[in-house]
Design a protein around this motif. Structure first.
Motif, PDB file in Angstrom:
ATOM      1  N   VAL A 375       0.803  -1.211  -0.100  1.00  0.00           N
ATOM      2  CA  VAL A 375      -0.052   0.010   0.031  1.00  0.00           C
ATOM      3  C   VAL A 375       0.821   1.182   0.073  1.00  0.00           C
ATOM      4  CG1 VAL A 375      -1.645   1.307   1.173  1.00  0.00           C
ATOM      5  CG2 VAL A 375      -1.802  -1.110   1.257  1.00  0.00           C
ATOM      6  N   LEU A 376       1.734   1.369   0.905  1.00  0.00           N
ATOM      7  CA  LEU A 376       2.939   2.354   0.823  1.00  0.00           C
ATOM      8  C   LEU A 376       3.639   2.466  -0.494  1.00  0.00           C
ATOM      9  CD1 LEU A 376       4.238   2.040   4.657  1.00  0.00           C
ATOM     10  CD2 LEU A 376       2.759   3.783   3.841  1.00  0.00           C
ATOM     11  N   ASN A 377       3.926   1.388  -1.112  1.00  0.00           N
ATOM     12  CA  ASN A 377       4.596   1.473  -2.417  1.00  0.00           C
ATOM     13  C   ASN A 377       3.590   2.249  -3.209  1.00  0.00           C
ATOM     14  OD1 ASN A 377       5.520   0.848  -4.961  1.00  0.00           O
ATOM     15  ND2 ASN A 377       6.493  -1.134  -4.081  1.00  0.00           N
ATOM     16  N   VAL A 378       2.247   1.719  -3.323  1.00  0.00           N
ATOM     17  CA  VAL A 378       1.470   2.546  -4.282  1.00  0.00           C
ATOM     18  C   VAL A 378       1.321   3.824  -3.866  1.00  0.00           C
ATOM     19  CG1 VAL A 378      -0.973   2.695  -5.011  1.00  0.00           C
ATOM     20  CG2 VAL A 378       0.047   0.230  -4.553  1.00  0.00           C
ATOM     21  N   ASN A 379       1.484   4.407  -2.901  1.00  0.00           N
ATOM     22  CA  ASN A 379       1.424   5.663  -2.331  1.00  0.00           C
ATOM     23  C   ASN A 379       2.250   6.533  -2.827  1.00  0.00           C
ATOM     24  OD1 ASN A 379      -0.331   7.912  -0.910  1.00  0.00           O
ATOM     25  ND2 ASN A 379       1.550   7.796   0.505  1.00  0.00           N
ATOM     26  N   ILE A 380       3.538   6.136  -2.595  1.00  0.00           N
ATOM     27  CA  ILE A 380       4.783   6.717  -2.689  1.00  0.00           C
ATOM     28  C   ILE A 380       5.183   6.978  -4.293  1.00  0.00           C
ATOM     29  CG2 ILE A 380       5.877   6.266  -0.617  1.00  0.00           C
ATOM     30  CD1 ILE A 380       7.623   4.444  -2.143  1.00  0.00           C
ATOM     31  N   ARG A 381       4.286   6.302  -5.256  1.00  0.00           N
ATOM     32  CA  ARG A 381       4.679   6.452  -6.435  1.00  0.00           C
ATOM     33  C   ARG A 381       3.420   6.826  -7.202  1.00  0.00           C
ATOM     34  NH1 ARG A 381       7.891   2.110  -4.624  1.00  0.00           N
ATOM     35  NH2 ARG A 381       9.854   2.396  -5.579  1.00  0.00           N
ATOM     36  N   THR A 382       2.515   7.571  -6.480  1.00  0.00           N
ATOM     37  CA  THR A 382       1.253   8.149  -7.184  1.00  0.00           C
ATOM     38  C   THR A 382       1.586   9.443  -7.622  1.00  0.00           C
ATOM     39  OG1 THR A 382      -0.285   6.574  -6.026  1.00  0.00           O
ATOM     40  CG2 THR A 382      -1.189   8.852  -6.596  1.00  0.00           C
ATOM     41  N   LYS A 383       1.500   9.779  -8.750  1.00  0.00           N
ATOM     42  CA  LYS A 383       1.779  11.152  -9.073  1.00  0.00           C
ATOM     43  C   LYS A 383       0.696  12.051  -8.876  1.00  0.00           C
ATOM     44  CE  LYS A 383       4.960   9.698 -12.928  1.00  0.00           C
ATOM     45  NZ  LYS A 383       4.739   8.386 -12.631  1.00  0.00           N
ATOM     46  N   HIS A 384       0.985  12.989  -8.245  1.00  0.00           N
ATOM     47  CA  HIS A 384      -0.194  14.081  -7.964  1.00  0.00           C
ATOM     48  C   HIS A 384      -0.172  15.276  -8.971  1.00  0.00           C
ATOM     49  CE1 HIS A 384      -1.525  12.082  -4.374  1.00  0.00           C
ATOM     50  NE2 HIS A 384      -0.202  12.033  -4.233  1.00  0.00           N
ATOM     51  N   TYR A 385      -1.345  15.637  -9.470  1.00  0.00           N
ATOM     52  CA  TYR A 385      -1.215  16.715 -10.490  1.00  0.00           C
ATOM     53  C   TYR A 385      -2.190  17.904  -9.947  1.00  0.00           C
ATOM     54  CZ  TYR A 385       0.405  13.165 -13.537  1.00  0.00           C
ATOM     55  OH  TYR A 385       1.094  12.114 -14.043  1.00  0.00           O
ATOM     56  N   MET A 386      -1.808  19.234 -10.406  1.00  0.00           N
ATOM     57  CA  MET A 386      -2.584  20.382  -9.968  1.00  0.00           C
ATOM     58  C   MET A 386      -3.946  20.485 -10.818  1.00  0.00           C
ATOM     59  SD  MET A 386       0.688  23.160  -9.095  1.00  0.00           S
ATOM     60  CE  MET A 386      -0.468  24.373  -8.798  1.00  0.00           C
ATOM     61  N   PHE A 387      -3.846  20.272 -11.938  1.00  0.00           N
ATOM     62  CA  PHE A 387      -5.015  20.273 -12.898  1.00  0.00           C
ATOM     63  C   PHE A 387      -5.303  19.069 -13.329  1.00  0.00           C
ATOM     64  CE2 PHE A 387      -2.416  24.306 -12.801  1.00  0.00           C
ATOM     65  CZ  PHE A 387      -3.098  25.033 -12.384  1.00  0.00           C
ATOM     66  N   GLY A 388      -5.672  18.185 -12.574  1.00  0.00           N
ATOM     67  CA  GLY A 388      -6.088  16.840 -13.103  1.00  0.00           C
ATOM     68  C   GLY A 388      -4.890  15.705 -13.537  1.00  0.00           C
ATOM     69  N   GLU A 389      -5.415  14.547 -14.069  1.00  0.00           N
ATOM     70  CA  GLU A 389      -4.606  13.684 -14.023  1.00  0.00           C
ATOM     71  C   GLU A 389      -3.864  13.855 -15.720  1.00  0.00           C
ATOM     72  OE1 GLU A 389      -6.254   9.993 -14.307  1.00  0.00           O
ATOM     73  OE2 GLU A 389      -7.086   9.965 -12.099  1.00  0.00           O
ATOM     74  N   GLU A 390      -2.803  13.104 -15.634  1.00  0.00           N
ATOM     75  CA  GLU A 390      -2.165  13.577 -16.901  1.00  0.00           C
ATOM     76  C   GLU A 390      -2.811  12.630 -18.203  1.00  0.00           C
ATOM     77  OE1 GLU A 390       2.521  12.550 -18.380  1.00  0.00           O
ATOM     78  OE2 GLU A 390       1.749  11.433 -16.878  1.00  0.00           O
ATOM     79  N   GLU A 391      -2.751  13.217 -19.425  1.00  0.00           N
ATOM     80  CA  GLU A 391      -3.532  12.432 -20.390  1.00  0.00           C
ATOM     81  C   GLU A 391      -2.541  11.619 -20.919  1.00  0.00           C
ATOM     82  OE1 GLU A 391      -6.694  13.289 -21.263  1.00  0.00           O
ATOM     83  OE2 GLU A 391      -6.911  14.907 -19.908  1.00  0.00           O
TER      84      GLU A 391
END
Length: 391
Positions: A375-391
């Motif tokens: 679970v921590l593995n998934v969290n630390i590699r989740t990319k966060h975007y200011m204006f939505g997800e990457e296309e």
């Protein structure tokens, strides 16, 4: 625009804090349980060994974080093959304890329960399967749902069957809970979910009918010791001299705790030695009797917050494979908590499942720590975007 954060910055310290709180509760409860008259070793013996298992689990937790979870896509089939080989080896060469063949021993070193690690391998395998299934849009038809459910059952039912014949009903039910969670995550229609629930209820009704009308056939499906546990669950007071002994005294102890509990090390039932497996399967009895309803509630709140953090990680993950992994872990832990607490208060039959991160033990504890690492593995590699997800 993507917010750039290091993996350390994205490490969920709140989740780790709740895990640490559970560790502390575990050590306190185990120490108290170990002072019971049924044990002939110092109380520190179990505590020291539990600390060792926590250390091993921490190493596995960190190890699970090191490898990018995307790599597990390529490893899903080998891990599934290893799962089946371990279960087959357990069936052929496993060590039998109390009528159950669940363990494999390494001569002169240690024994371990393969089915515990199989749970993690199954989560990874099913997460990859769902990733492949849901990668492209599919028609919302009953036929499509049947195909999806068939694939999930095709992966999940073989290990379920091998674990069930060990017999290990508790772990088999955990596998079923993971299967059900993955079916929900697959986005099948309510009609399919209703059909699966109907099939399950029909199976239970069929067993009841066989018990009442064809008992000889019933005993070929439900083994005598399992039936005794069901009888004990339905009426513990009438089976005090048999399978109901443990449950009867556990319920009495929990009730005696009342609101504030009897105090640390002061539980009448806990300290008298009348409840077998007190430091493992029935550790919740110690907490509820000695710390009362308030202590038991605090434990359940910590569990809720731990699971809530995982749900948040699943929702914020922009990779469906990662979301499925976290969902599988949530399903794994939710069922184990419900089953263990439920069996100690008489809500469900006794199955021998440990209380996650609290019960004394090796295989189950390090497996759950490994699951937290994923679970921590998934969290630390989740990319966060200011204006939505990457296309």
């Amino acid at each position: 625009m993507q917010e750039r954060k290091s993996p350390f910055q994205q490490l969920d310290f709140t989740l780790l804090f709740f895990l640490f709180v559970l560790m502390c509760i575990s050590l306190v409860a185990i120490y108290s349980a170990a002072t019971s008259e049924q044990y002939n070793v110092p109380a520190s013996y179990f505590v020291q060994r539990q600390i060792l298992w926590f250390a091993v689990g921490t190493v596995l937790l960190i190890s699970a974080m090191v490898i990018d979870y995307e790599a597990f896509k390529k490893l899903s089939i080998p891990l599934y093959a290893v799962s089946m080989m371990l279960l087959i080896a357990t069936h052929l060469f496993g060590i039998e304890v109390n009528g159950a063949q669940r363990w494999i021993g390494v001569p002169g070193l240690f024994t371990f329960q393969p089915s515990e690690f199989v749970k993690i391998f199954i989560i990874i395998s099913m997460a990859h399967l769902l990733f492949v299934i849901t990668r492209h849009p599919r028609p919302k038809t009953f036929t499509s749902d049947v195909i999806v459910v068939g694939k999930i059952l095709g992966v999940g039912m073989p290990p379920f069957a091998f674990i069930l014949i060990q017999p290990d009903l508790g772990t088999a039910l955990v596998i079923l809970s993971i299967i059900f969670i993955m079916i929900l995550m697959a986005g099948v229609t309510f009609r399919m979910i209703g059909l699966l629930i109907t099939i399950g209820l029909t199976g239970i009704a069929s067993l009841v009918w066989l018990h009442n009308n064809a008992f000889a056939i019933f005993t070929q499906i439900i083994r005598p010791h399992q039936l005794s546990r069901i009888y004990a669950w339905l009426d513990p007071s009438a089976n005090v001299g048999a399978e109901g002994y443990q449950l009867y005294h556990a319920i009495q102890g929990i009730g005696a705790g009342q609101l504030y509990g009897s105090g640390f090390g002061q539980g009448v039932k806990s300290q008298s030695g009348v409840i077998p497996e007190l430091h493992t399967d029935f550790i919740f009895t110690v907490i509820a009797e000695e710390f009362g309803f308030i202590g038991a509630t605090i434990l359940m709140v910590v569990y809720f917050l731990l699971l809530y953090r995982m749900v948040l990680i699943a929702f914020t993950c922009n990779n469906t494979f990662g979301t499925y992994i976290v969902a599988g872990v949530v399903g794994l832990l939710v069922f184990q908590v419900f089953q263990n607490v439920g069996m100690t208060i008489g809500v469900v039959p006794i199955t021998g499942l440990a209380l996650p991160f609290i019960s004394y033990g090796g295989s189950a504890l390090v497996t759950n720590m490994l699951a937290i690492g994923l679970v921590l593995n998934v969290n630390i590699r989740t990319k966060h975007y200011m204006f939505g997800e990457e296309e």
